[in-house]
Structure formats: C-alpha cells, structure tokens
Design an enzyme around this catalytic site. Structure first.
Site, PDB file in Angstrom:
ATOM      1  N   CYS A  39       0.803  -1.230   0.000  1.00  0.00           N
ATOM      2  CA  CYS A  39       0.000   0.000   0.000  1.00  0.00           C
ATOM      3  C   CYS A  39       0.836   1.281   0.000  1.00  0.00           C
ATOM      4  CB  CYS A  39      -0.989   0.001   1.156  1.00  0.00           C
ATOM      5  SG  CYS A  39      -0.259   0.027   2.812  1.00  0.00           S
ATOM      6  N   ASN A  73     -21.653  -3.880   3.801  1.00  0.00           N
ATOM      7  CA  ASN A  73     -22.747  -3.808   4.772  1.00  0.00           C
ATOM      8  C   ASN A  73     -22.385  -2.943   5.975  1.00  0.00           C
ATOM      9  OD1 ASN A  73     -20.916  -5.417   6.099  1.00  0.00           O
ATOM     10  ND2 ASN A  73     -22.344  -7.096   6.524  1.00  0.00           N
ATOM     11  N   ASP A  78     -14.229 -10.011   4.349  1.00  0.00           N
ATOM     12  CA  ASP A  78     -13.787  -8.776   4.994  1.00  0.00           C
ATOM     13  C   ASP A  78     -12.403  -8.984   5.582  1.00  0.00           C
ATOM     14  OD1 ASP A  78     -16.211  -7.691   4.369  1.00  0.00           O
ATOM     15  OD2 ASP A  78     -17.055  -7.875   6.384  1.00  0.00           O
ATOM     16  N   HIS A  85      -2.885   1.171   6.713  1.00  0.00           N
ATOM     17  CA  HIS A  85      -3.102   1.306   5.275  1.00  0.00           C
ATOM     18  C   HIS A  85      -2.720   2.728   4.880  1.00  0.00           C
ATOM     19  CE1 HIS A  85      -4.502   0.512   1.313  1.00  0.00           C
ATOM     20  NE2 HIS A  85      -5.539   1.337   1.374  1.00  0.00           N
ATOM     21  N   ASP A 113      -7.317   5.784  -3.902  1.00  0.00           N
ATOM     22  CA  ASP A 113      -6.598   4.631  -3.357  1.00  0.00           C
ATOM     23  C   ASP A 113      -6.180   3.710  -4.504  1.00  0.00           C
ATOM     24  OD1 ASP A 113      -5.574   2.543  -1.903  1.00  0.00           O
ATOM     25  OD2 ASP A 113      -7.265   2.406  -0.518  1.00  0.00           O
TER      26      ASP A 113
END
Length: 226
Positions: free
Chosen positions: A136, A169, A188, A194, A217
C-alpha cells in the site's frame, strides 16, 4: 497557481508541500509502533512522458480515446484513471504488482523501495510490464509522484487499525463455530495500517461543500471498473 483552475491552492505553504516538494515521509507500522519511512517522489525528474504514456495505456483510453482525451482537464477523472494504472490488477499494464505474503526472493521486496523514480523508470524500461512488488505505501508513493507530476496537488494519508468491508454492509464480519474457533469464511479483512492518497481539487459535480481533499486509493483490493 491560477485561481480559475480546478486544482488551485490559495496557500503558498501548501503549494510548496503538496505540489513542489520532492521528498516526504510515509508512516507505516501499527498504532503502538509507528515507523517513519523516507520517500523520494521526484516528480520533476524527467517523468512527464512516462506519466502521459500511463494515461494512453489505460483501459479508459483504449475503450474510447476521444472521450478519454477530452476529459484529461478534469482532475477527478485523471485521478480515477491513475489510481487504476498504478496497479496491474486490471490487466492493463499497470505500474506495480502487489504481493503481501510468501517469498520475494526473485523480485524486489516492497520494503526495499525508497522512492518512485526508479519504479517508474523500470516500468518504462521493461516495456510497461508491472514492477514486482508493491504494497500500500509503495502504491501511494508512486501515485503521489504521478499526480504531482501532472499538476494535481497530492498527499499521503496513513491510517492505523484499517479494514476493508468487501460486502459493503458497513461492518467487518467475523464468524466462529460453536467451540469459539474462527471460521475463515468472511472476505472482509483487517490490517495494522493502510496508506492512500488525497488530491486537492474542486467538485462542481457535488457542490462547493465537497471542494478540497479527495480520497484516491491505488492499492488493488477490487477491480477498478467492475
């Protein structure tokens, strides 16, 4: 610098930091031990042609060249295209291939990178094959370089105790059996930290309250277009 431009920043200090500064720090680690990594953005180091080629290689350009070129004055569109092209997740000759586990012995360990210039030039020299490997903070560092090179003020943001809600959700779901043992059935995910980008531009499509820093991102969690 031009007050009528979509990416205009009124603060000279912010222009110096988010447009002109070629060096920065990326924060990684975890909430109890935050590490500062130096990063050389090098957005003025003969990279403009590489960045423009990146736009021409994108799926957006290949699907509709006239439409793509006509929208290159729109920073939110350019940001979306670049966020797709920084990674190779869409099979679009993206700049970096991500890897988070296993051996890195045959290619570069993501923790060894300390700047964007060598990555972008290697991508160009290798005929636009994804450079191996990134994670990342590497994706975010390279994206910052490209967007600054193209004239869009950009910064990096680090967040600790991050999560990715795959099924949207608004919760991170974990499942356990009747004995309390974790079941690996949720897509998930959570991780220590991050890193992503924010770019500065106005949003005439959303209205004045939404002008300013916009989240982008480039880390490949899902495909960019479906």
């Amino acid at each position: 610098w031009f007050s009528g431009d979509d990416v205009y920043m009124s603060s000279e200090n912010e222009r110096q930091e988010y447009v002109l500064n070629e060096n920065g720090i990326i924060f990684v680690g975890n909430a109890r031990y935050i590490e500062a990594r130096g990063w050389y953005y090098g957005q003025f180091q003969d990279l403009l042609n590489i960045c423009l080629t990146m736009l021409d290689l994108s799926l957006y350009y290949r699907q509709d060249p006239a439409m793509d070129v006509s929208r290159r004055g729109d920073p939110k569109y350019v940001g979306r295209v670049i966020s797709s092209m920084i990674n190779g997740n869409d099979n679009d000759n993206g700049v970096l291939l991500g890897k988070w586990q296993g051996s890195f012995h045959s290619h570069e360990n993501p923790s060894r990178w300390d700047g964007s210039v060598v990555i972008l030039k290697k991508w160009c020299q290798d005929n636009y094959r994804p450079v191996q490997y990134g994670q990342c903070w590497v994706f975010a560092g390279v994206m910052c370089t490209v967007l600054r090179c193209l004239g869009i003020p950009t910064r990096l943001v680090s967040n600790f105790n991050s999560a990715h809600d795959v099924d949207r959700n608004l919760s991170i779901d974990k499942y356990y059996d009747s004995y309390g043992r974790s079941l690996n059935i949720s897509k998930d995910s959570t991780w220590d930290y991050h890193v992503w980008n924010e770019s500065w531009f106005i949003r005439p499509d959303l209205g004045r309250p939404y002008n300013g820093w916009q989240v982008l991102d480039a880390t490949p969690q899902e495909q960019s277009r479906g």
